[in-house]
Scaffold this motif. Structure first.
Motif, mmCIF file in Angstrom:
data_model
loop_
_atom_site.group_PDB
_atom_site.id
_atom_site.type_symbol
_atom_site.label_atom_id
_atom_site.label_comp_id
_atom_site.label_asym_id
_atom_site.label_seq_id
_atom_site.Cartn_x
_atom_site.Cartn_y
_atom_site.Cartn_z
ATOM 1 N N UNK A 79 -13.374 0.047 0.555
ATOM 2 C CA UNK A 79 -14.178 0.780 -0.423
ATOM 3 C C UNK A 79 -14.940 1.916 0.226
ATOM 4 N N UNK A 80 -15.487 1.674 1.418
ATOM 5 C CA UNK A 80 -16.214 2.715 2.145
ATOM 6 C C UNK A 80 -15.270 3.837 2.556
ATOM 7 N N UNK A 81 -14.104 3.472 3.082
ATOM 8 C CA UNK A 81 -13.133 4.484 3.509
ATOM 9 C C UNK A 81 -12.695 5.329 2.311
ATOM 10 N N UNK A 82 -12.492 4.683 1.170
ATOM 11 C CA UNK A 82 -12.089 5.407 -0.040
ATOM 12 C C UNK A 82 -13.167 6.399 -0.452
ATOM 13 N N UNK A 83 -14.426 5.969 -0.468
ATOM 14 C CA UNK A 83 -15.521 6.856 -0.872
ATOM 15 C C UNK A 83 -15.796 7.936 0.170
ATOM 16 N N UNK A 84 -15.639 7.598 1.433
ATOM 17 C CA UNK A 84 -16.029 8.530 2.503
ATOM 18 C C UNK A 84 -14.897 9.467 2.916
ATOM 19 N N UNK A 85 -13.678 8.953 3.055
ATOM 20 C CA UNK A 85 -12.586 9.755 3.607
ATOM 21 C C UNK A 85 -11.510 10.116 2.584
ATOM 22 N N UNK A 86 -11.585 9.545 1.391
ATOM 23 C CA UNK A 86 -10.650 9.932 0.353
ATOM 24 C C UNK A 86 -9.479 8.988 0.167
ATOM 25 N N UNK A 87 -8.691 9.275 -0.861
ATOM 26 C CA UNK A 87 -7.614 8.388 -1.286
ATOM 27 C C UNK A 87 -6.447 8.360 -0.304
ATOM 28 N N UNK A 88 -6.027 9.535 0.171
ATOM 29 C CA UNK A 88 -4.863 9.562 1.056
ATOM 30 C C UNK A 88 -5.104 8.753 2.326
ATOM 31 N N UNK A 89 -6.281 8.895 2.912
ATOM 32 C CA UNK A 89 -6.580 8.177 4.152
ATOM 33 C C UNK A 89 -6.596 6.668 3.928
ATOM 34 N N UNK A 90 -7.329 6.240 2.897
ATOM 35 C CA UNK A 90 -7.452 4.802 2.652
ATOM 36 C C UNK A 90 -6.123 4.183 2.244
ATOM 37 N N UNK A 91 -5.351 4.888 1.436
ATOM 38 C CA UNK A 91 -4.056 4.353 1.004
ATOM 39 C C UNK A 91 -3.043 4.335 2.150
ATOM 40 N N UNK A 92 -3.143 5.274 3.065
ATOM 41 C CA UNK A 92 -2.222 5.286 4.213
ATOM 42 C C UNK A 92 -2.410 4.017 5.041
ATOM 43 N N UNK A 93 -3.673 3.613 5.230
ATOM 44 C CA UNK A 93 -3.946 2.370 5.960
ATOM 45 C C UNK A 93 -3.380 1.179 5.202
ATOM 46 N N UNK A 94 -3.602 1.163 3.865
ATOM 47 C CA UNK A 94 -3.108 0.056 3.045
ATOM 48 C C UNK A 94 -1.586 0.000 3.057
ATOM 49 N N UNK A 95 -0.942 1.165 2.971
ATOM 50 C CA UNK A 95 0.524 1.199 2.972
ATOM 51 C C UNK A 95 1.095 0.699 4.296
ATOM 52 N N UNK A 96 0.435 1.051 5.399
ATOM 53 C CA UNK A 96 0.893 0.575 6.713
ATOM 54 C C UNK A 96 0.809 -0.947 6.785
ATOM 55 N N UNK A 97 -0.325 -1.510 6.359
ATOM 56 C CA UNK A 97 -0.482 -2.966 6.385
ATOM 57 C C UNK A 97 0.545 -3.638 5.480
ATOM 58 N N UNK A 98 0.812 -3.026 4.334
ATOM 59 C CA UNK A 98 1.771 -3.581 3.384
ATOM 60 C C UNK A 98 3.173 -3.646 3.991
ATOM 61 N N UNK A 99 3.611 -2.530 4.558
ATOM 62 C CA UNK A 99 4.942 -2.475 5.176
ATOM 63 C C UNK A 99 5.041 -3.436 6.358
ATOM 64 N N UNK A 100 3.987 -3.486 7.167
ATOM 65 C CA UNK A 100 3.980 -4.365 8.337
ATOM 66 C C UNK A 100 4.027 -5.830 7.913
ATOM 67 N N UNK A 101 3.301 -6.177 6.857
ATOM 68 C CA UNK A 101 3.283 -7.555 6.372
ATOM 69 C C UNK A 101 4.644 -8.022 5.898
ATOM 70 N N UNK A 102 5.313 -7.197 5.096
ATOM 71 C CA UNK A 102 6.647 -7.574 4.611
ATOM 72 C C UNK A 102 7.649 -7.638 5.761
ATOM 73 N N UNK A 103 7.477 -6.766 6.761
ATOM 74 C CA UNK A 103 8.365 -6.791 7.921
ATOM 75 C C UNK A 103 8.204 -8.088 8.710
ATOM 76 N N UNK A 104 6.964 -8.557 8.850
ATOM 77 C CA UNK A 104 6.723 -9.832 9.534
ATOM 78 C C UNK A 104 7.417 -10.978 8.818
ATOM 79 N N UNK A 105 7.366 -10.983 7.476
ATOM 80 C CA UNK A 105 8.056 -12.031 6.720
ATOM 81 C C UNK A 105 9.565 -11.968 6.945
ATOM 82 N N UNK A 106 10.074 -10.743 7.135
ATOM 83 C CA UNK A 106 11.518 -10.569 7.303
ATOM 84 C C UNK A 106 12.013 -11.062 8.659
ATOM 85 N N UNK A 107 11.133 -11.088 9.674
ATOM 86 C CA UNK A 107 11.594 -11.458 11.023
ATOM 87 C C UNK A 107 11.147 -12.859 11.447
#
Length: 472
Positions: A79-107
């Motif tokens: 929430x702080x990152x979203x308010x302070x640094x904007x949507x692209x920055x905060x979503x980029x972090x979320x997207x990385x975690x999302x992709x990494x999480x599904x990759x861990x399940x795959x391996x």
């Protein structure tokens, strides 16, 4: 712009459905993992009957508890990152975690079952932030802001369909790793939406109600400017548009609202009763999900466990259809109280009162059906309750307090609810070791009744005066 707005709204629902609330389909994934032999290495029973192994069940419950706690605690930094640094920055972090999480399940494999802990935490955390970042798109609507808020949280609820489809694919002989390799590829979708259909900073709306160009327009603008010049101009333009957006609102009371500080919001009794309401409600829900298979195993024959696991998924998937109902009720109450003598903020509180009261009532009914061992009754109630709970809390924060503080207030609320939700694991161990399932549920019933102080306080604020300030 109309096409961009429409695509942003429609794809936000699809994104939250496919990559948001998958964690709540945990019983379906747990069933598959048990068949694969996860956490069964120390069990004396056969792997196919892993549900009878207490240590295995406890570890599965711990994975779910840590994932739920982790994603709720992450709300405040995101929430702080979203308010302070904007949507692209905060979503980029979320997207990385999302992709990494599904990759861990795959391996991962039964021998590396420990990877399930970070994988589920990353997927759950990313899913929550995808939901948070999409809430701001309600400004693209006019008279249906609550309706959109509940639709997007309803899509989050229906995210249980992901692990349910995983279970169906597994039942049809598709390899476990192949399924999650596909999901890892599907996680590219939020990356695309981030830079083409979401604002770089915050969604800005002009006086005429039209959104300032965002998404693909900002990407094209970036391509035409040097990095240094754009950074300087974007900062100046964003601040100017932000001030204009916050000052030019639909009603005069919002001008006063935007002057409120974060500190005054945190001092509001309504904020703290809302915090208590979501903390108790979240604990009730995650305990139901985390102990569902254990509960079913106690009152049904083992051969029907697969049926009731699927039934759980069917009901929670349908929650997305039920979610907009509460939002429409809230909007209808606000429109009904359109007398000029009633301030706009008071009208919002009256709509929120009805919405949250309905949610609190469903919470109590859910407790009663569980105590009565009514599986079907509890699932029907859960269908509406789960859809209404998180939507009503998000809608309350968005309406009762300035949107400029939404990310931080939402984050603080969820981290507190997440910490309180860690009691779920302790409660599970209580029913597992001491067999006090009824005692635990009676305790939860008492807490749910006490949490009704929140709609009661909203009622007092909304009906005892004509102008209600959220810091009161």
């Amino acid at each position: 712009m109309i096409l961009l707005n429409t695509l942003s709204l429609v794809t936000s629902l699809l994104e939250v459905l496919l990559q948001g609330g998958a964690i709540y389909g945990w019983p379906s994934l747990q069933f598959v993992l048990m068949q694969e032999g996860y956490f069964a290495l120390n069990c004396s029973s056969n792997i196919s009957n892993a549900t009878t192994c207490s240590s295995g069940e406890a570890k599965f419950n711990l994975v779910f508890a840590m994932a739920i706690t982790g994603f709720m605690i992450s709300a405040i930094p995101f929430g702080y990152i979203l308010d302070r640094f904007g949507t692209w920055t905060s979503r980029s972090i979320a997207c990385f975690l999302n992709t990494f999480g599904w990759t861990l399940l795959a391996v991962m494999s039964p021998q590396t079952a420990g990877l399930l802990f970070p994988a589920m935490i990353f997927i759950a955390t990313a899913g929550l932030h995808l939901l948070i970042s999409n809430v701001q798109l309600n400004d693209l609507t006019t008279n249906f802001k609550s309706g959109y808020n509940f639709m997007v949280t309803g899509a989050f609820d229906s995210g249980v369909v992901i692990f349910f489809l995983v279970k169906l694919a597994y039942d049809n002989a598709i390899q476990f790793k192949t399924i999650f390799q596909f999901m890892a590829c599907l996680s590219v979708f939020p990356w695309v939406r981030t830079f083409l259909l979401m604002p770089k900073n915050k969604l800005l709306v002009e006086e005429n109600g039209k959104a300032v160009k965002f998404g693909i327009f900002e990407v094209l603008h970036l391509a035409k400017q040097t990095r240094l010049n754009f950074a300087r101009k974007a900062k100046v333009q964003f601040q100017a548009n932000l001030n204009q957006n916050e000052i030019s609102s639909v009603d005069e009371t919002q001008n006063t609202e935007m002057e409120k500080t974060l500190k005054s919001c945190l001092k509001s009794p309504l904020f703290w009763t809302n915090l208590m309401f979501i903390s108790v409600g979240n604990l009730r829900f995650v305990f139901y999900v985390g102990s569902y298979i254990t509960w079913i195993s106690q009152i049904e024959i083992a051969g029907r466990l697969d049926f009731f696991t699927n039934l759980f998924s069917y009901f929670l998937i349908s929650g997305g259809l039920a979610a907009p109902i509460n939002g429409l009720i809230c909007d209808a109450v606000i429109k009904y109280n359109n007398s000029p003598e009633i301030s706009p903020q008071t009208r919002k509180l009256r709509g929120l009162f009805v919405s949250i009261l309905i949610t609190g009532t469903l919470e109590i009914i859910l407790n009663i059906t569980v105590l009565a061992n009514s599986i079907y009754g509890s699932l029907v109630t859960l269908l509406f309750y789960r859809s209404f709970l998180y939507g009503s809390v998000i809608d309350f924060i968005a309406k009762a307090f300035p949107m400029i503080h939404f990310g931080k207030l939402f984050g603080f609320t969820y981290i507190s609810a997440g910490l309180f939700g860690t009691l779920q694991y302790a409660l599970f161990l209580t029913i597992e070791n001491l067999h006090l399932f009824s005692v635990v549920n009676y305790l939860l019933l008492v807490l749910c009744v006490l949490s009704l102080i929140h709609p009661l306080l909203i009622f007092v604020k909304a009906y005892t005066c004509k102008t209600v300030n959220s810091e009161e």
